[in-house]
Each structure stands twice: as C-alpha cells, then as structure tokens.
Design an enzyme around this catalytic site. Structure first.
Site, PDB file in Angstrom:
ATOM      1  CB  CYS A  63      -0.769  -0.052   1.273  1.00 51.93           C
ATOM      2  SG  CYS A  63      -2.062  -1.399   1.498  1.00 51.93           S
ATOM      3  NE  ARG A  98      19.042  -1.397   0.391  1.00 49.80           N
ATOM      4  CZ  ARG A  98      20.230  -0.799   0.800  1.00 49.80           C
ATOM      5  NH1 ARG A  98      20.332   0.422   0.089  1.00 49.80           N
ATOM      6  NH2 ARG A  98      21.223  -1.157   1.539  1.00 49.80           N
ATOM      7  CB  SER A  99      11.717  -1.030   5.382  1.00 47.87           C
ATOM      8  OG  SER A  99      10.650  -0.579   4.398  1.00 47.87           O
ATOM      9  CG  PHE A 128       7.329   7.012   3.415  1.00 47.69           C
ATOM     10  CD1 PHE A 128       7.560   6.058   4.093  1.00 47.69           C
ATOM     11  CD2 PHE A 128       8.330   7.223   2.549  1.00 47.69           C
ATOM     12  CE1 PHE A 128       8.319   5.120   4.107  1.00 47.69           C
ATOM     13  CE2 PHE A 128       9.478   6.320   2.422  1.00 47.69           C
ATOM     14  CZ  PHE A 128       9.450   5.100   3.169  1.00 47.69           C
ATOM     15  CB  ALA A 129       9.596   9.625   7.906  1.00 45.69           C
TER      16      ALA A 129
END
Lengths: 329, 329
Positions: B151, B186-187, B269-270
């Site tokens: 998402c 880089r999750s 987006f943190a």
C-alpha cells in the site's frame, strides 16, 4: 530432574560432539546411492568474511568425504537472487544454501524465501519453518516430499538426545517433560525454531532476546506450540534451567556463571563463548556444535535428494536409512 | 528534466494529497457491489501505541464511509499467529492486516507470511513482494487472482503520477525514463518495493539505508529489476535526484536542505519530517501520504474481494472499475 543430575555427574566437563556427528555422517554415507546422480549442494558466498569461508571449507570436506558434491560459488550480492532462481530451476542441484548476512535485515529474510522450499537444505524458508511450528511433515498435498528442519537447532536437539537427557520411558512428545530450558537467542533461524522443537518434545522453554523473555510450551493440539508472556526475568530463567543454550554472536555477552546451577547442561552455539569456560567444573559443557550442524546439513540434503529423486522415478528410490528420531519421527 | 522543472514551478510548495485520495476512494465506493456480502478487513493491534491506534481509527472511518467493513481487534501478541490462521480460514474475511511492530525483527517477517497471500491486503507477504519484483501479476496458475502491491509504496507511485511527473508520451514502462530518484529507506515493506516499482517505470533509483547505497533500474527482461552497487555517496545521490523520498522513522534524521536541488519533488512518508519544512520554497513538498495509503488499502481490498468472490461465483462479479495505471496496469 534427578535423572539429569545423574547423567551430568557421570559426564561433567567439556563434551566434544565429534562422535555424535560421526554417527549421523556414517548414516548419510551409507544412504548415498551408488548408481544415481550424485547428491549436490550449491552454496553461495557473497562476502570475504573469513569465518564463513572457513565454515564453507569444512562443510565441503565433510560432504565430499560422505559422497555429496558441495559446490561453493562466490558471487556479488546484487546477483544472488537471480543465481538462486537459476539453481531452483536446475534439476542437478538438490540443495541450495547461502552464507548470511548478505544485505542484512529483512532483505535477507526475503532471500531465504527465494530458495524453493524443496531445495532449502538449511530449512530456513518460511514454508519449512511454518510447517515446523504447525506439525506439518510434508511439503506437498500428496505427502511424498518430507519437510526438513533448520540444521542448527536440529543439531542441538540431536546433541541433547545423545547426551541421554530425553526420557524414553515417557510417552512420545513428552520425553523432555518437567525439564526447563533457557535459549538465549530468538532468531528465526535458530533460537525460535529450537525453542519450538524442545517445547514440542515436552520441555518448558524460556526464550530470551534483547526484547525480553517469552515462554514456549506444547500447545493443546499435538505438535502445536503455545507462546506466552512471563514476568520471570532473564536471570531467574537461567537459574531455573536444566538446560541452558547460548547463542549471542558477540564475545562481550557472558552469562554470569554464578546464576547457573550445578548439573546444568550448557550448549554454546554462538561461535564465541557466552559463558566462562570454568562452568565445565559443575556442568556438562558443549562449547561448539558446528560438526553436528554439518552432519544435519548432509542429512537434510539426503532427504531433499530422495524427495526429488522420488518425483522422477515415481518413488523407486529407497528412503534414507535414518531411524525415527525425536525431532523428525 | 525540464518537464519536471516546469511542473514544479507551477506547483511549488506544500502539496495536500487529499484530492488524490478522494479520487481513488470514489472509485472504490462505486465498485462496492450492493447485493453482496460486504467487503471486510480484519485488523490486529497488539500494542498500546497511540500512533497505530489513531491510524486504525482513521482507516476505519474511511473504510466505513466507502462501504467497507473494518474490524479492529486488540489481541495479545502471543495469540496473533492463531488469530491470523483463523482469519485465513474465515470466508467472511477478505483482507487481513496487522499493525507492526509486534515482536520486532524477523519474527514479524514470519508473521507477515502467515497471512495468506490472497488475503494480504497490505501486499506485505513474500509471495506478493516476490511477484512484484518478478513481474508476476497473478497469484494462481489459472490467472484468476490478481496480486496486490504494498500500500505505502503504491500510494507514492500514484502521488508521483498525479503530480504529472510520468511522461505519458514515452512507451509504457519508460514513463520515468531519465529521472533520478533517491529513496531513503530500504525496508522490505516500503523502500525496496518502491525502488523496484519506480525502476520498473523507467527511473534510475538510489536506495539508501544505514548500510549504504544500492542502485535499482529496469532489468533486461521486461518487468524485472536490476540491482547494482555504486560508489556514489548518499549526499551525491540526493544532489542528483529529481525526486527525493524520505522515510526514516526518527525525527532526528534530517536531510541537509542545501543538498536538494531547486525543483526537486520531495515526498516524506516517515511519520515525522526528515527535512526542514522550508524546502517547500524551492520544491514540491509532499509532507505526508497517509490518506492515499488508506485509499490504496481500500483499493487492494476490493481486488482481493473480487478475487475471492470470483472463486465462489465462477467469475460472475464484475471487476472493479479502476482504470489501467502505471503500477498495476
């Protein structure tokens, strides 16, 4: 409890696991068929880490002695995924292994799952681990392809069994009933599968990592595991334990020997020692397990090999001669 | 490049993504069938984290307005795996989500894979991510069950598209050709899938985490991704970028605004701001994306719902009305 104490007083001191490894390697050697394609492992190394290189070398020597081809491939980490997919699709490869860490973190967990479960010789894929936690013994619905268990925890179960700690007079699944175990490591590839396997055999397990303590015991349905929270501290868990398993990959981490009861079985799989060596004066001390882990890798490979050969020959290949065991029935 | 600059000078400043979210939510609302079981998400919360509770509340409000049932269940983390398995087997549940972290680390990666891929509304399972990286569009061999994409990265692709940055005059798969993107995160659930999706659309992507910089670009076969090493530093990557995406979950992490070129598109987006707010004087600045992420969750749910309803009715349910898009064709 008394039973463990008596075994320990008989075997107090440092234990060399070579004879246990030899037992399993001899079984593997006998089970390699003569007039068939050679069982083959392809192993991928992406770093210059000397520890990994040495371990790969020892594994190759053992495999070759026992009739298994072990091909070590040095590869760039960015090319690893494609290489694994090629090996997945190569019928001459029966088992695939990777020396981790590659990228580190969750990306490595992803790569573990790129290895097809029926070639996952280390038993690290989510499928093989899920099956372990849920008592599912086969990879396929027809029940022709047996699952494998992760090598390192499997090695420790075999060591505990061969130290005579399993009480075979109790019903199957309860051979460790009444025993308390602490496992200091809750990784998904060693600590948690190990906690589950020991719980599955009847033990009450304290699983410790940086985040705290979680308990594992047998679930209501046979073969399932129940996890629960606890207020027991790390120190209390260690004090209560009949078996203490240490796997913190840092030489700085040392358990205070004073916490460890006389007669405890201490197994150290960390690569470095997580406890003062002098505990062997009051305990059974297994300082390293690598040789048995390699034997389990060979054993897993033969299972995968037989699974794959069965698919080609319609079941004509005899299964390996390994007897029913605690962990894999 | 000029194209981006012109868009940015037209839209310089802070961007509120509400209209983009509304567009997709309206599509979802129209696609919910009237005389059928209501589409249903079950969401599991194991902590008292206020951020997660608030986010769940907003998601519930949005879903309910759009005709989707959103059931939030507070549960002990040790019971989560069993609850997920029950929901997997419950035909009235079409999508399952979990608020992470639960245990933290690899155990959470394991739990992500306990969610059955055809109910994985967040697109977090290894299966859905593997399919994303390998251009596999369906979960089943018969090609009746479409995959979903994660998402949060999907939301960012939609935002970039709606900012007018995709060059639709170029062939499909090259709409971001010539664009340089840096993703600081880089999750496996956001940063890497996002890097892959943008590379898949033609961008050259620098993917940054604590361990360094890795490049992502389109592979030789259409839909595949090529990773490569680089000597470009984090700072150089940011300086080269047309689009900068920030997702470090710590308010202490701030990119030096001086590194960011005039006209860069900055998406954060943190949850906290990873750059000084004043960059909106020279950039398009998207400070938060949560509303679009919720819209993508709804959109994914409708895809899973239609997949599942198709299985029951043999394909009688009309597919959602969502048009062909960059990310999901």
């Amino acid at each position: 409890m008394e039973e463990i104490n008596s075994i320990v007083s008989a075997k107090k001191g440092k234990i060399d696991v070579t004879p246990i490894a030899t037992l399993f390697r001899n079984e593997v050697k006998e089970s390699v068929p003569a007039n068939m394609p050679k069982p083959r492992i392809v192993a991928y190394l992406t770093t210059d880490d000397q520890g990994a290189i040495d371990y790969a070398k020892w594994t190759k020597i053992a495999c070759n002695k026992d009739g298994i081809e072990f091909i070590l491939k040095k590869i760039e980490r960015v090319d690893l995924e494609d290489a694994i997919i090629d090996a997945n699709n190569d019928d001459s490869v029966h088992g695939i292994m990777v020396y981790y860490p590659v990228f580190g973190g969750m990306l490595d967990a992803y790569l573990q799952d790129v290895v097809r479960p029926d070639k996952d010789v280390e038993g690290m894929s989510t499928t093989n681990r899920f099956n372990l936690y849920h008592n599912i013994r086969f990879l396929d619905e027809k029940k022709t392809k047996k699952c494998v268990l992760p090598c390192t925890p499997l090695a420790m179960v075999k060591i505990i069994d061969h130290l005579g700690i399993y009480d075979k007079s109790l019903p199957f699944g309860e051979h460790l009933k009444g025993k308390v175990v602490t496992v200091v490591n809750r990784s998904e590839i060693v600590g948690r599968p190990l906690a589950a396997m020991l719980a599955n055999d009847g033990a009450f397990v304290y699983s410790i990592d940086l985040n705290g303590v979680i308990c594992f015991q047998a679930g209501k349905r046979q073969g399932t595991i129940k996890m629960s929270e606890t207020t027991v501290s790390k120190e209390e868990a260690i004090q209560k334990s009949d078996i203490l398993i240490l796997g913190v990959p840092s030489p700085k981490y040392k358990v205070d020997s004073a916490l460890i009861r006389d007669g405890t079985v201490v197994i150290n799989f960390a690569g470095c020692l997580n406890v003062d060596e002098s505990v062997d004066s009051k305990c059974i001390m297994v300082p390293a397990i690598g040789k048995v882990t390699i034997a389990m890798l060979e054993r897993n490979l033969m299972r995968l090999y037989n699974n794959q050969m069965q698919s080609y020959t319609g079941g004509a290949v005899a299964s390996t001669s390994t007897a029913t065991t605690e962990a894999q029935q």
